[in-house]
Design an enzyme around this catalytic site. Structure first.
Site, PDB file in Angstrom:
ATOM      1  N   GLU A 173       0.793  -1.231   0.000  1.00 42.28           N
ATOM      2  CA  GLU A 173       0.000   0.000   0.000  1.00 42.28           C
ATOM      3  C   GLU A 173       0.826   1.282   0.000  1.00 42.28           C
ATOM      4  O   GLU A 173       0.764   2.070   0.962  1.00 42.28           O
ATOM      5  CB  GLU A 173      -0.937   0.013   1.209  1.00 42.28           C
ATOM      6  CG  GLU A 173      -1.904  -1.151   1.261  1.00 42.28           C
ATOM      7  CD  GLU A 173      -2.962  -0.998   2.359  1.00 42.28           C
ATOM      8  OE1 GLU A 173      -2.872  -0.051   3.159  1.00 42.28           O
ATOM      9  OE2 GLU A 173      -3.884  -1.820   2.394  1.00 42.28           O
ATOM     10  N   GLU A 362      -5.369  -8.673   1.264  1.00 45.35           N
ATOM     11  CA  GLU A 362      -5.975  -8.301   2.548  1.00 45.35           C
ATOM     12  C   GLU A 362      -7.456  -8.029   2.335  1.00 45.35           C
ATOM     13  O   GLU A 362      -7.830  -7.362   1.363  1.00 45.35           O
ATOM     14  CB  GLU A 362      -5.380  -7.013   3.155  1.00 45.35           C
ATOM     15  CG  GLU A 362      -3.997  -7.152   3.713  1.00 45.35           C
ATOM     16  CD  GLU A 362      -3.479  -5.840   4.303  1.00 45.35           C
ATOM     17  OE1 GLU A 362      -4.297  -5.006   4.754  1.00 45.35           O
ATOM     18  OE2 GLU A 362      -2.262  -5.646   4.273  1.00 45.35           O
TER      19      GLU A 362
HETATM   20  C1  FCB Z   1      -4.239  -2.035   5.691  1.00 42.81           C
HETATM   21  C2  FCB Z   1      -2.844  -2.372   6.182  1.00 42.81           C
HETATM   22  C3  FCB Z   1      -2.820  -3.431   7.247  1.00 42.81           C
HETATM   23  C4  FCB Z   1      -3.945  -3.240   8.251  1.00 42.81           C
HETATM   24  C5  FCB Z   1      -5.264  -3.109   7.536  1.00 42.81           C
HETATM   25  C6  FCB Z   1      -6.434  -2.974   8.454  1.00 42.81           C
HETATM   26  O1  FCB Z   1      -4.242  -0.759   5.147  1.00 42.81           O
HETATM   27  O2  FCB Z   1      -2.060  -2.827   5.098  1.00 42.81           O
HETATM   28  O3  FCB Z   1      -1.552  -3.404   7.860  1.00 42.81           O
HETATM   29  O4  FCB Z   1      -3.666  -2.173   9.048  1.00 42.81           O
HETATM   30  O5  FCB Z   1      -5.218  -2.012   6.675  1.00 42.81           O
END
Ligand code: FCB
Length: 463
Positions: A173, A362
């Protein structure tokens, strides 16, 4: 607003689909200054008063550095066939460049072997926001030398782990690292450069491209890619001004981080978008390095964004507007699973044949979990969130998007950056005072999902 799992039958995913969990070093490891580890920007940031809710730090976090074996045993019970973790750069290279800290690199070596021994494919993120403080002191991501140091670090990790790692993620990110960490200072390194962050954007993209080349030169056997947080951006109304605002946020949130890699061109005009920046940082040949082909694209998805035209005193070109009428997570994020389908189908439409296979690296939700009198954590909201996003994902696959895997964020409750332990995202409840782990109801639910495709398991793990 309540959120319940669908009552429709769960859709069939491919037998070789990757089912995993995802974590990040700073959020779980603790042992912040043990065995030769150097300080990172997150160590520095959390030790400054007022940065994190309640003054919490990741000094101990989930103590994963010491408890990794029992945590991997628990992960094996979960039945996942893959796990994404990040390497703390300053554990391996305490000052960001040589010399190597043998204890640090050995830790990750054992971790990779420990995953493989349990039939879990290791996916490694090289940089999940915790920059060695020594590099930050030299200018951090405003400095080209940081991108070059990242390539050396990538080469080192590739040489050491490249025979066993299944997938490599260069950066996690970069948009969040740029905006939260450098524009607004709510994350490490806590800079408040506002719009003057063009050098950071460019050096992160460059670091990615250099690292892809370094990993390949090191002969890694696994796939190589990057993880982006992506969101559809909705205009509040159909007015031209609101649509222009949506276009603006889409360009810096999504396309700025994908077009240079997949299409070889930067869609934003740096001078118009990032006034006050150093524009001399781009050198001949950088665009080609950034566009080095990747094998996989990691997508982190949590929620869509909605914007309207900004007021006259707002130079950003958009103003965020809450999405109403939908359930909300513990973070107050809107829950719109259909937006994941739209996002993925939109990526396919925009990038066509140059879009690599996608892994959702994620997705998950924080909620204020509580332990009931009988010891259970009935996190039905989390089950529903993941259930409905998996259905949204399946819809995108049915529409022709090549998605190969899903990594749930996250395995255990952990140190959620500026919110500390106050936002719980885990399938496993962690009491940060006692370090006791208690699987939530979502753990058993996800186990059933993940093991439903157990046939794919061996295919993932290289001999
Ligand atoms: C993302 C991050 C991860 C975590 C989630 C909730 O942006 O990559 O580390 O904090 O959000």
């Amino acid at each position: 607003m309540e959120l319940l799992p669908s009552t429709e039958p769960f859709p069939a995913f491919p037998a070789d689909f990757t089912w995993g969990t995802a974590t990040a070093a700073y959020q779980i490891e603790g042992a912040w200054d043990e065995d030769g580890k150097g300080p990172s920007t997150w160590d520095t940031f959390t030790h400054q008063p007022g940065r994190v809710t309640g003054g919490q730090t990741g000094d101990v976090a989930c103590d994963f550095y010491h408890r990794w074996e029992s945590d991997l045993d628990l992960m094996a019970h979960l039945g996942v066939n893959a796990h994404r973790f990040s390497v703390a750069w300053s554990r391996v290279l305490p000052t960001g460049l040589g010399p190597v800290n043998p204890a640090g690199i050995d830790f990750y070596d054992r971790l990779v072997d420990g995953l493989l021994a349990r039939g879990i494919a290791p996916y490694v993120t090289l940089h999940h926001w915790d920059l060695p403080q020594a590099l930050e002191d030299e200018g951090g991501w405003t400095n080209r030398a940081t991108a070059e140091a990242f390539a050396e670090y990538a080469a080192l990790m590739g040489e050491r782990l490249g025979d066993r790692v299944i997938g490599w993620i260069t950066l996690n990110e970069p948009f969040v690292l740029t905006s939260f960490g450098h524009s607004f200072g709510v994350h490490a390194p806590g800079r408040t450069m506002f719009l003057g962050v063009w050098a950071v954007v460019h050096h992160l993209l460059l670091a990615h491209g250099l690292a892809v080349r370094a990993l390949r030169d090191a002969g890694v056997r696994g796939t190589v890619g990057i993880t982006q947080n992506l969101s559809p951006v909705w205009p509040l109304t159909d007015s031209a001004a609101d649509r222009a605002a949506a276009e603006k946020l889409d360009s810096i949130y999504n396309r700025q981080w994908l077009d240079p890699i997949l299409l070889g061109r930067q869609p934003v005009d740096p001078e118009a978008t990032y006034p006050g920046s150093d524009f001399s940082v781009v050198r001949p040949g950088d665009a080609e390095i950034i566009a080095t082909p990747i094998d996989i694209l990691g997508v982190n998805f949590y929620n869509p964004q909605q914007v309207k035209a900004p007021g006259a005193d707002n130079p950003m070109g958009f103003e965020l507007v809450p999405i109403e009428g939908v359930p909300r997570t513990g973070f107050d994020w809107p829950v719109v699973p259909q937006a994941l389908t739209d996002l993925l189908v939109g990526l396919k439409e925009r990038y066509g044949d140059v879009l690599p296979p996608i892994y959702i690296t994620e997705n998950g939700t924080s909620i204020p979990d509580t332990i009931d009198a009988d010891g259970r954590i009935r996190d039905i909201f989390r089950i529903a969130y993941v259930d409905r996003h998996l259905r949204g994902l399946h819809d995108a696959m049915q529409a022709g998007v090549d998605v190969r895997g899903y990594f749930c964020w996250t395995f255990t409750d952990n140190f959620e950056w500026a919110e500390g332990f106050d936002q719980r995202f885990g399938l496993v409840y962690v009491d940060p005072d006692t370090q006791v782990r208690t699987p939530k109801d979502s753990f058993e639910w996800f186990r059933q999902i993940a093991t439903g495709s157990a046939a794919g398991r061996q295919a993932e793990v290289m001999p």
